[in-house]
Scaffold this active site. Structure first.
Site, PDB file in Angstrom:
ATOM      1  N   CYS A   1       0.966 -10.498  22.451  1.00  0.00           N
ATOM      2  CA  CYS A   1       0.034  -9.967  21.440  1.00  0.00           C
ATOM      3  C   CYS A   1       0.372 -10.630  20.113  1.00  0.00           C
ATOM      4  O   CYS A   1       1.488 -10.508  19.619  1.00  0.00           O
ATOM      5  CB  CYS A   1       0.151  -8.452  21.316  1.00  0.00           C
ATOM      6  SG  CYS A   1      -0.770  -7.830  19.885  1.00  0.00           S
TER       7      CYS A   1
ATOM      8  N   HIS B   1      -3.108  -2.941  18.233  1.00  0.00           N
ATOM      9  CA  HIS B   1      -4.106  -3.869  17.688  1.00  0.00           C
ATOM     10  C   HIS B   1      -5.445  -3.826  18.410  1.00  0.00           C
ATOM     11  O   HIS B   1      -6.390  -4.503  18.002  1.00  0.00           O
ATOM     12  CB  HIS B   1      -3.524  -5.288  17.660  1.00  0.00           C
ATOM     13  CG  HIS B   1      -2.339  -5.369  16.752  1.00  0.00           C
ATOM     14  ND1 HIS B   1      -1.043  -5.196  17.201  1.00  0.00           N
ATOM     15  CD2 HIS B   1      -2.261  -5.523  15.423  1.00  0.00           C
ATOM     16  CE1 HIS B   1      -0.217  -5.264  16.171  1.00  0.00           C
ATOM     17  NE2 HIS B   1      -0.928  -5.463  15.079  1.00  0.00           N
TER      18      HIS B   1
ATOM     19  N   LYS C   1      -7.274  -1.797   6.546  1.00  0.00           N
ATOM     20  CA  LYS C   1      -8.113  -2.666   5.717  1.00  0.00           C
ATOM     21  C   LYS C   1      -9.553  -2.642   6.208  1.00  0.00           C
ATOM     22  O   LYS C   1     -10.494  -2.585   5.424  1.00  0.00           O
ATOM     23  CB  LYS C   1      -7.579  -4.098   5.844  1.00  0.00           C
ATOM     24  CG  LYS C   1      -7.115  -4.694   4.546  1.00  0.00           C
ATOM     25  CD  LYS C   1      -6.989  -6.174   4.745  1.00  0.00           C
ATOM     26  CE  LYS C   1      -5.940  -6.797   3.887  1.00  0.00           C
ATOM     27  NZ  LYS C   1      -5.537  -8.119   4.322  1.00  0.00           N
TER      28      LYS C   1
ATOM     29  N   CYS D   1       1.363  -8.143  17.251  1.00  0.00           N
ATOM     30  CA  CYS D   1       2.739  -7.629  17.329  1.00  0.00           C
ATOM     31  C   CYS D   1       3.751  -8.768  17.275  1.00  0.00           C
ATOM     32  O   CYS D   1       4.942  -8.541  17.077  1.00  0.00           O
ATOM     33  CB  CYS D   1       2.997  -6.885  18.633  1.00  0.00           C
ATOM     34  SG  CYS D   1       1.930  -5.489  18.918  1.00  0.00           S
TER      35      CYS D   1
ATOM     36  N   HIS E   1       0.845  -1.198   0.000  1.00  0.00           N
ATOM     37  CA  HIS E   1       0.000   0.000   0.000  1.00  0.00           C
ATOM     38  C   HIS E   1       0.879   1.246   0.000  1.00  0.00           C
ATOM     39  O   HIS E   1       2.109   1.152  -0.097  1.00  0.00           O
ATOM     40  CB  HIS E   1      -1.009  -0.031   1.150  1.00  0.00           C
ATOM     41  CG  HIS E   1      -0.397  -0.069   2.530  1.00  0.00           C
ATOM     42  ND1 HIS E   1       0.491   0.871   2.980  1.00  0.00           N
ATOM     43  CD2 HIS E   1      -0.553  -0.958   3.551  1.00  0.00           C
ATOM     44  CE1 HIS E   1       0.842   0.586   4.226  1.00  0.00           C
ATOM     45  NE2 HIS E   1       0.235  -0.531   4.582  1.00  0.00           N
TER      46      HIS E   1
ATOM     47  N   CYS F   1      -3.626  -3.987  23.649  1.00  0.00           N
ATOM     48  CA  CYS F   1      -2.449  -3.620  22.867  1.00  0.00           C
ATOM     49  C   CYS F   1      -2.793  -2.321  22.139  1.00  0.00           C
ATOM     50  O   CYS F   1      -3.821  -2.254  21.457  1.00  0.00           O
ATOM     51  CB  CYS F   1      -2.122  -4.720  21.858  1.00  0.00           C
ATOM     52  SG  CYS F   1      -1.070  -4.114  20.525  1.00  0.00           S
TER      53      CYS F   1
ATOM     54  N   HIS G   1       4.040   1.432   2.284  1.00  0.00           N
ATOM     55  CA  HIS G   1       5.192   0.660   1.798  1.00  0.00           C
ATOM     56  C   HIS G   1       5.842   1.387   0.626  1.00  0.00           C
ATOM     57  O   HIS G   1       7.065   1.459   0.518  1.00  0.00           O
ATOM     58  CB  HIS G   1       4.752  -0.732   1.321  1.00  0.00           C
ATOM     59  CG  HIS G   1       4.017  -1.519   2.360  1.00  0.00           C
ATOM     60  ND1 HIS G   1       2.772  -2.055   2.128  1.00  0.00           N
ATOM     61  CD2 HIS G   1       4.339  -1.858   3.632  1.00  0.00           C
ATOM     62  CE1 HIS G   1       2.353  -2.690   3.209  1.00  0.00           C
ATOM     63  NE2 HIS G   1       3.285  -2.581   4.144  1.00  0.00           N
TER      64      HIS G   1
ATOM     65  N   LYS H   1      -6.389   6.787  10.173  1.00  0.00           N
ATOM     66  CA  LYS H   1      -5.403   5.722  10.033  1.00  0.00           C
ATOM     67  C   LYS H   1      -5.784   4.826   8.837  1.00  0.00           C
ATOM     68  O   LYS H   1      -6.958   4.484   8.678  1.00  0.00           O
ATOM     69  CB  LYS H   1      -5.391   4.907  11.328  1.00  0.00           C
ATOM     70  CG  LYS H   1      -4.207   3.998  11.418  1.00  0.00           C
ATOM     71  CD  LYS H   1      -4.131   3.299  12.748  1.00  0.00           C
ATOM     72  CE  LYS H   1      -3.056   2.231  12.597  1.00  0.00           C
ATOM     73  NZ  LYS H   1      -2.776   1.454  13.723  1.00  0.00           N
TER      74      LYS H   1
HETATM   75  N1  MSP Z   1       8.498  -6.989   8.573  1.00  0.00           N
HETATM   76  C1  MSP Z   1       8.627  -5.867   9.418  1.00  0.00           C
HETATM   77  C2  MSP Z   1       9.902  -5.127   9.124  1.00  0.00           C
HETATM   78  C3  MSP Z   1      11.148  -5.935   9.239  1.00  0.00           C
HETATM   79  S1  MSP Z   1      12.548  -5.029   8.811  1.00  0.00           S
HETATM   80  C4  MSP Z   1      13.807  -5.962   9.258  1.00  0.00           C
HETATM   81  C5  MSP Z   1       7.468  -4.945   9.185  1.00  0.00           C
HETATM   82  N2  MSP Z   1       6.811  -5.070   8.030  1.00  0.00           N
HETATM   83  S2  MSP Z   1       5.573  -4.169   7.546  1.00  0.00           S
HETATM   84  O1  MSP Z   1       5.084  -4.777   6.337  1.00  0.00           O
HETATM   85  O2  MSP Z   1       4.644  -3.997   8.600  1.00  0.00           O
HETATM   86  O3  MSP Z   1       6.180  -2.812   7.137  1.00  0.00           O
HETATM   87  C6  MSP Z   1       6.349  -1.771   8.047  1.00  0.00           C
HETATM   88  C7  MSP Z   1       6.910  -0.606   7.296  1.00  0.00           C
HETATM   89  O4  MSP Z   1       6.080  -0.295   6.158  1.00  0.00           O
HETATM   90  C8  MSP Z   1       6.984   0.677   8.065  1.00  0.00           C
HETATM   91  O5  MSP Z   1       8.098   0.768   8.899  1.00  0.00           O
HETATM   92  C9  MSP Z   1       7.024   1.667   6.947  1.00  0.00           C
HETATM   93  O6  MSP Z   1       8.270   1.647   6.347  1.00  0.00           O
HETATM   94  C10 MSP Z   1       6.007   1.103   5.990  1.00  0.00           C
HETATM   95  N3  MSP Z   1       4.664   1.533   6.339  1.00  0.00           N
HETATM   96  C11 MSP Z   1       3.601   0.732   6.591  1.00  0.00           C
HETATM   97  N4  MSP Z   1       2.511   1.532   6.812  1.00  0.00           N
HETATM   98  C12 MSP Z   1       2.863   2.828   6.714  1.00  0.00           C
HETATM   99  C13 MSP Z   1       2.155   4.038   6.732  1.00  0.00           C
HETATM  100  N5  MSP Z   1       0.860   4.117   6.946  1.00  0.00           N
HETATM  101  N6  MSP Z   1       2.855   5.165   6.501  1.00  0.00           N
HETATM  102  C14 MSP Z   1       4.188   5.152   6.214  1.00  0.00           C
HETATM  103  N7  MSP Z   1       4.867   4.019   6.166  1.00  0.00           N
HETATM  104  C15 MSP Z   1       4.272   2.861   6.569  1.00  0.00           C
HETATM  105  O7  MSP Z   1       7.213  -4.109  10.042  1.00  0.00           O
END
Ligand code: MSP
Length: 653
Positions: A125, A145, A301, A128, A17, A142, A20, A298
């Site tokens: 949790c 969540h 989904k 998390c 999304h 949490c 990412h 926020k």
């Molecule tokens: N798998 C772990 C990260 C491991 S790194 C060794 C993880 N994955 S995640 O799919 O949840 O991705 C988290 C990251 O996605 C955030 O740190 C950020 O980089 C990005 N984002 C996810 N949602 C976001 C927003 N709503 N806004 C900005 N970035 C966000 O955590």
């Protein structure tokens, strides 16, 4: 100089999304910036595929975790090219090489006494995938969540993180730029002011099997974070003990991780202490950004407001998406995405400011300089204060862009560029080249003004390579510049554009988009009403409130006519536009946004309804003298007509 830039590796339990995409674009832009400086860059992204969450999602989908991970990992990989994200390595934690590194590190830390077996009772949790402390809970839930954690007691292996707490505090204090922006550094230091608990790094196979087995106890798999963090090293070919690989010794000392605030703790605390225990130097920097919300809510989904980057790219092009995300968010702070904000920025910064500057300049070169970089004859065309101002500003722009990029202040870096875009537009107005063109004695001055604009555009395109690679390239091609660009070599005024070189005719950089065709990239979000409909828009959905009612006199002002299409052809370089020659009854050209729904030959002979008294407007360089009416329904477009054949030009009332 080398640079190693990484994104987090993303969980494969959700599709890519906007959040990412943002992190990945940040890392890509930073990598491109370093390359533009002439540095060697390695850029790694990838997917995090083990753990409860993935196992649960796979079960729900009725497939194996591996098949599930393969599917979603491929999606993360697939969004990169359309976003112009050029990674050097896409790592997956299910790669055999990565798993070997994780097991070897576990073995080493176990043997040196940094990993021990112990009893643990705590509140777990599942969202998390970790035990939460009482302090972290909010109202017993949490905070992320909003679910109560479950009380669990079990034997587990623990990494003795607390051994390295003192060292970590010293390291952060001695290296002010280690964690940026400062607010996150302070957050970590404040967290470290309390004693650290040891980190539980195993999960009993009775509860979870989708993980890397502990090499010294087959009854456990590795905690997903211990596994995931090691990607940054395993992706460089690191292996504990023995020599560092060449890749590793080149790139590890210059590693810069980009993450959002949600995963600050694992990166600032778990990972640094793991590295210390492994005998590996810490990474160079951790860059932490804020969160994207959607319309101040926020993104989630369950709310149904998840923004899909691919929808935005398809509609607006990836350069605009990259520009918006980097320009809109102050790195480190949260930001809110809305289509209205996106479209407003697109229209003002891209279509109007940069797009107009470029097309006006290109048009002037064709009209007043024979389509070539003008020859500057000494003595003719004296420099003025306005010229000196523009040159100084263009020069300063490149410096300022670099200063801000070093700090990850992408929005300020882009602001610096747009200041010069805006100054250049003013420069055109102040110099009024069309007036200069009327007086042959002012030809030298006219050419100097045009040269200055071309050179400014060249300098504007240079930093844009980092953020909007396609636009920068299109500008460079139009200016006759080829070859790899470099900030030091090409970042100064003059000496690059060849006098007499042909300036190619180019299409507009950012055509104003047609709002009626907008696909909503936000599931369930209606299109913003406040954005002005572009000139060639077909009718949008009916509104009935008082404000939108018009009087009969107002309606009478609209001259609707039946027009017979006598010729139709596709407009070059546009997927949407058809150029129609119609009789109403006089012949005129109408450019219509219908090419995705009608072949040119299907239109010939048809009678359509046009707005005949619309001010003519240029679309892709063609003057459109009217607008074809059409209705959209069920994803199809239907041009309006009359129910029998009538004389061309008949009034519709
Ligand atoms: N798998 C772990 C990260 C491991 S790194 C060794 C993880 N994955 S995640 O799919 O949840 O991705 C988290 C990251 O996605 C955030 O740190 C950020 O980089 C990005 N984002 C996810 N949602 C976001 C927003 N709503 N806004 C900005 N970035 C966000 O955590």
């Amino acid at each position: 100089m080398n640079t190693y830039v990484t994104t987090p590796i993303f969980y494969v339990n959700a599709e890519p999304h906007l959040g990412h995409a943002y992190t990945t674009i940040v890392a890509d832009a930073y990598g491109r910036y370093q390359r533009l400086k002439g540095n060697t860059v390695r850029f790694q992204t990838g997917t995090d595929e083990h753990g409860d969450k993935i196992a649960t999602a796979a079960e729900a989908a009725g497939i194996t975790p591996q098949a599930y991970a393969d599917r979603v990992s491929a999606m993360f990989r697939a969004v990169c090219p359309p976003l112009q994200v050029e990674y050097d390595n896409f790592i997956r934690t299910t790669d055999a090489a990565h798993q070997r590194v994780v097991q070897a590190v576990l073995q080493k830390l176990y043997e040196q006494g940094d990993i021990v077996l112990s009893d643990y009772s705590g509140l777990y949790c599942q969202g998390c995938e970790r035990f939460l402390t009482e302090k972290e809970l909010q109202g017993g839930l949490c905070p992320d969540h909003l679910k109560p954690p479950v009380a669990i007691t079990e034997q587990n292996y623990f990494f003795k993180m607390s051994r390295y707490q003192g060292w970590l505090i010293e390291h952060i204090k001695a290296n002010p730029d280690f964690i940026t922006p400062e607010r996150y550094r302070n957050e970590v230091l404040s967290f470290l002011s309390e004693p650290l608990e040891d980190l539980c790094i195993s999960r009993p196979t009775s509860r979870l099997t989708w993980g890397i087995p502990l090499p010294f106890d087959k009854n456990f798999v590795t905690y997903v974070w211990f596994d995931a963090l090691l990607n940054y090293l395993s992706g460089l070919g690191y292996f504990p003990e023995g020599e560092m690989s060449a890749e590793c010794s080149h790139y590890w000392p210059v590693a810069e991780h980009v993450v959002a605030k949600d995963i600050l703790k694992p990166h600032a605390i778990y990972w640094t202490t793991m590295l210390k225990a492994m005998g590996v130097a810490p990474y160079r920097k951790l860059h932490v950004h804020g969160y994207w919300n959607v319309n101040d809510t926020k993104m989630s989904k369950s709310i149904g407001n998840v923004v899909r980057p691919m929808d935005l790219v398809e509609k607006y092009g990836s350069d605009s998406v990259r520009y918006f995300l980097l320009r809109e968010m102050s790195f480190g702070l949260d930001s809110s995405f809305s289509l209205a904000a996106f479209e407003a920025r697109y229209n003002s910064d891209l279509a109007n400011d940069l797009g107009n500057l470029f097309s006006r300049t290109m048009a002037m070169v064709q009209k007043f300089a024979g389509g070539k970089v003008p020859l500057l004859v000494d003595g003719e065309g004296e420099s003025t204060e306005l010229d000196r101002q523009l040159i100084a500003a263009a020069h300063e722009m490149v410096q300022e862009f670099c200063r801000q990029m070093e700090e990850f202040h992408f929005h300020r870096a882009l602001q610096a560029v747009w200041e010069v875009v805006s100054l250049s537009n003013k420069y055109i107005v102040s110099n009024a080249p069309w007036e200069l063109a009327k007086d042959p004695a002012k030809r030298g001055r006219l050419h100097l003004v045009i040269y200055n604009l071309l050179e400014t555009l060249r300098l504007i395109a240079l930093p844009l390579n980092v953020v909007m690679p396609t636009t920068a390239l299109a500008m460079q091609v139009a200016l006759g510049i080829s070859g790899r660009q470099n900030l030091a070599a090409h970042g100064k005024w003059g000496g690059i554009l060849q006098e007499g070189a042909v300036i190619s005719l180019s299409t507009p950089l950012f055509p104003r988009f047609d709002q009626a065709d907008a696909v909503s990239p936000v599931a369930g979000q209606t299109k913003p009403q406040q954005v002005k409909a572009p000139k060639n828009a077909v009718s949008s959905s009916a509104k009935t409130d008082e404000d939108t009612l018009i009087t009969f006199d107002e309606f009478k002002r609209i001259d609707l006519r039946v027009a017979t299409v006598v010729a139709a052809e596709k407009v070059a370089k546009s997927d949407r536009l058809l150029k129609l020659t119609v009789e109403a009854p006089e012949r005129r050209t109408v450019v219509a946004g219908i090419a995705e729904y009608y072949q040119p030959e299907e239109m010939v002979g048809r009678q359509v309804i046009i707005v005949a008294n619309l001010k003519p407007t240029k679309l892709m360089g063609i003057e459109s003298q009217g607008m074809v009416l059409a209705a959209k329904s069920g994803g199809q477009l239907f041009v309006s007509t009359v129910s029998g054949e009538v004389d061309a030009g008949s009034k519709v009332a």
